[in-house]
Scaffold this motif. Structure first.
Motif, PDB file in Angstrom:
ATOM      1  N   ALA A  53       0.831  -1.207   0.000  1.00 32.64           N
ATOM      2  CA  ALA A  53       0.000   0.000   0.000  1.00 32.64           C
ATOM      3  C   ALA A  53       0.865   1.257   0.000  1.00 32.64           C
ATOM      4  O   ALA A  53       0.533   2.254  -0.655  1.00 32.64           O
ATOM      5  CB  ALA A  53      -0.941  -0.002   1.203  1.00 32.64           C
ATOM      6  N   PHE A  54       1.982   1.196   0.717  1.00 34.95           N
ATOM      7  CA  PHE A  54       2.887   2.341   0.726  1.00 34.95           C
ATOM      8  C   PHE A  54       3.446   2.600  -0.665  1.00 34.95           C
ATOM      9  O   PHE A  54       3.508   3.745  -1.113  1.00 34.95           O
ATOM     10  CB  PHE A  54       4.033   2.145   1.723  1.00 34.95           C
ATOM     11  CG  PHE A  54       5.056   3.234   1.610  1.00 34.95           C
ATOM     12  CD1 PHE A  54       4.799   4.495   2.124  1.00 34.95           C
ATOM     13  CD2 PHE A  54       6.250   3.018   0.950  1.00 34.95           C
ATOM     14  CE1 PHE A  54       5.718   5.518   1.986  1.00 34.95           C
ATOM     15  CE2 PHE A  54       7.177   4.033   0.808  1.00 34.95           C
ATOM     16  CZ  PHE A  54       6.920   5.288   1.328  1.00 34.95           C
ATOM     17  N   GLU A  55       3.868   1.563  -1.351  1.00 34.12           N
ATOM     18  CA  GLU A  55       4.436   1.732  -2.694  1.00 34.12           C
ATOM     19  C   GLU A  55       3.403   2.313  -3.660  1.00 34.12           C
ATOM     20  O   GLU A  55       3.736   3.165  -4.488  1.00 34.12           O
ATOM     21  CB  GLU A  55       5.000   0.421  -3.205  1.00 34.12           C
ATOM     22  CG  GLU A  55       6.272   0.028  -2.466  1.00 34.12           C
ATOM     23  CD  GLU A  55       6.904  -1.251  -2.979  1.00 34.12           C
ATOM     24  OE1 GLU A  55       6.458  -1.791  -4.012  1.00 34.12           O
ATOM     25  OE2 GLU A  55       7.862  -1.704  -2.324  1.00 34.12           O
ATOM     26  N   VAL A  56       2.153   1.876  -3.547  1.00 36.44           N
ATOM     27  CA  VAL A  56       1.093   2.433  -4.395  1.00 36.44           C
ATOM     28  C   VAL A  56       0.901   3.916  -4.078  1.00 36.44           C
ATOM     29  O   VAL A  56       0.796   4.750  -4.978  1.00 36.44           O
ATOM     30  CB  VAL A  56      -0.227   1.653  -4.214  1.00 36.44           C
ATOM     31  CG1 VAL A  56      -1.388   2.361  -4.899  1.00 36.44           C
ATOM     32  CG2 VAL A  56      -0.078   0.234  -4.741  1.00 36.44           C
ATOM     33  N   TYR A  57       0.890   4.252  -2.783  1.00 36.14           N
ATOM     34  CA  TYR A  57       0.742   5.651  -2.386  1.00 36.14           C
ATOM     35  C   TYR A  57       1.905   6.497  -2.905  1.00 36.14           C
ATOM     36  O   TYR A  57       1.700   7.574  -3.459  1.00 36.14           O
ATOM     37  CB  TYR A  57       0.629   5.772  -0.864  1.00 36.14           C
ATOM     38  CG  TYR A  57       0.677   7.202  -0.398  1.00 36.14           C
ATOM     39  CD1 TYR A  57      -0.358   8.088  -0.709  1.00 36.14           C
ATOM     40  CD2 TYR A  57       1.755   7.694   0.321  1.00 36.14           C
ATOM     41  CE1 TYR A  57      -0.318   9.415  -0.313  1.00 36.14           C
ATOM     42  CE2 TYR A  57       1.800   9.010   0.727  1.00 36.14           C
ATOM     43  CZ  TYR A  57       0.767   9.867   0.407  1.00 36.14           C
ATOM     44  OH  TYR A  57       0.817  11.178   0.798  1.00 36.14           O
ATOM     45  N   THR A 116       7.718  10.770  -0.256  1.00 36.97           N
ATOM     46  CA  THR A 116       7.730  10.836   1.197  1.00 36.97           C
ATOM     47  C   THR A 116       9.167  10.639   1.684  1.00 36.97           C
ATOM     48  O   THR A 116      10.026  10.197   0.928  1.00 36.97           O
ATOM     49  CB  THR A 116       6.848   9.729   1.805  1.00 36.97           C
ATOM     50  OG1 THR A 116       7.459   8.473   1.547  1.00 36.97           O
ATOM     51  CG2 THR A 116       5.442   9.764   1.255  1.00 36.97           C
ATOM     52  N   PRO A 117       9.412  10.903   2.958  1.00 42.67           N
ATOM     53  CA  PRO A 117      10.759  10.661   3.500  1.00 42.67           C
ATOM     54  C   PRO A 117      10.926   9.217   3.983  1.00 42.67           C
ATOM     55  O   PRO A 117      11.859   8.910   4.706  1.00 42.67           O
ATOM     56  CB  PRO A 117      10.828  11.637   4.677  1.00 42.67           C
ATOM     57  CG  PRO A 117       9.418  11.722   5.145  1.00 42.67           C
ATOM     58  CD  PRO A 117       8.576  11.646   3.894  1.00 42.67           C
ATOM     59  N   LEU A 118      10.036   8.332   3.568  1.00 41.83           N
ATOM     60  CA  LEU A 118      10.037   6.949   4.025  1.00 41.83           C
ATOM     61  C   LEU A 118      10.551   6.020   2.946  1.00 41.83           C
ATOM     62  O   LEU A 118      10.496   6.336   1.761  1.00 41.83           O
ATOM     63  CB  LEU A 118       8.617   6.536   4.417  1.00 41.83           C
ATOM     64  CG  LEU A 118       7.912   7.465   5.408  1.00 41.83           C
ATOM     65  CD1 LEU A 118       6.468   7.035   5.592  1.00 41.83           C
ATOM     66  CD2 LEU A 118       8.644   7.503   6.724  1.00 41.83           C
ATOM     67  N   GLN A 119      11.008   4.838   3.369  1.00 39.28           N
ATOM     68  CA  GLN A 119      11.524   3.854   2.426  1.00 39.28           C
ATOM     69  C   GLN A 119      11.140   2.460   2.909  1.00 39.28           C
ATOM     70  O   GLN A 119      11.207   2.177   4.101  1.00 39.28           O
ATOM     71  CB  GLN A 119      13.043   3.973   2.343  1.00 39.28           C
ATOM     72  CG  GLN A 119      13.675   3.053   1.347  1.00 39.28           C
ATOM     73  CD  GLN A 119      15.179   3.268   1.267  1.00 39.28           C
ATOM     74  OE1 GLN A 119      15.763   4.047   2.002  1.00 39.28           O
ATOM     75  NE2 GLN A 119      15.805   2.569   0.373  1.00 39.28           N
TER      76      GLN A 119
END
Length: 85
Positions: free
Chosen positions: A44-48, A60-63
Motif C-alpha cells: 500500500a505504501f508503494e502504491v501511495y 515521502t521521507p520513508l523507504q
C-alpha cells in the motif's frame, strides 16, 4: 490510469490499522496474519508513493526495506551507533 493519491493514502492507513490489529493479536513468532499485514502495508505504501509522485512529483521521507537491503541495515545500525557516541 493513475490512482488518486487520497485514495492510495486511505488504503495505506487502512493497511496500517490492519497491521496494528494483527500485531496486537499476534499468536507467536512468525504469525502468518502479522506477516500478511506487514506485506500489505509495504504494498500500500508503494502504491501511495507512486500515486503521490505521479500526481505531484513528490515523494515521502520513508523507504520500504526488503531482504536485499540487509547490508543497508548494517550500515544504518553503524550510523545510529555513531550518533549515540
Amino acid at each position: 490510469m493513475s490512482i488518486d493519491p487520497r485514495v492510495a493514502l486511505q488504503s495505506l492507513t487502512g493497511a496500517l490499522e490492519e497491521h496494528l490489529a494483527a500485531a496486537s493479536a499476534r499468536r507467536g513468532e512468525g504469525d502468518p496474519t502479522v506477516e500478511a499485514a506487514f506485506f500489505a502495508v509495504a504494498d500500500a505504501f508503494e502504491v501511495y508513493e507512486d500515486a503521490l509522485y505521479e500526481a505531484y512529483s513528490e515523494v515521502t521521507p520513508l523507504q520500504v526495506f526488503d531482504d536485499e537491503d540487509e547490508d543497508d541495515d548494517e550500515i544504518l545500525d553503524e550510523d545510529l551507533e555513531s550518533l549515540e557516541d
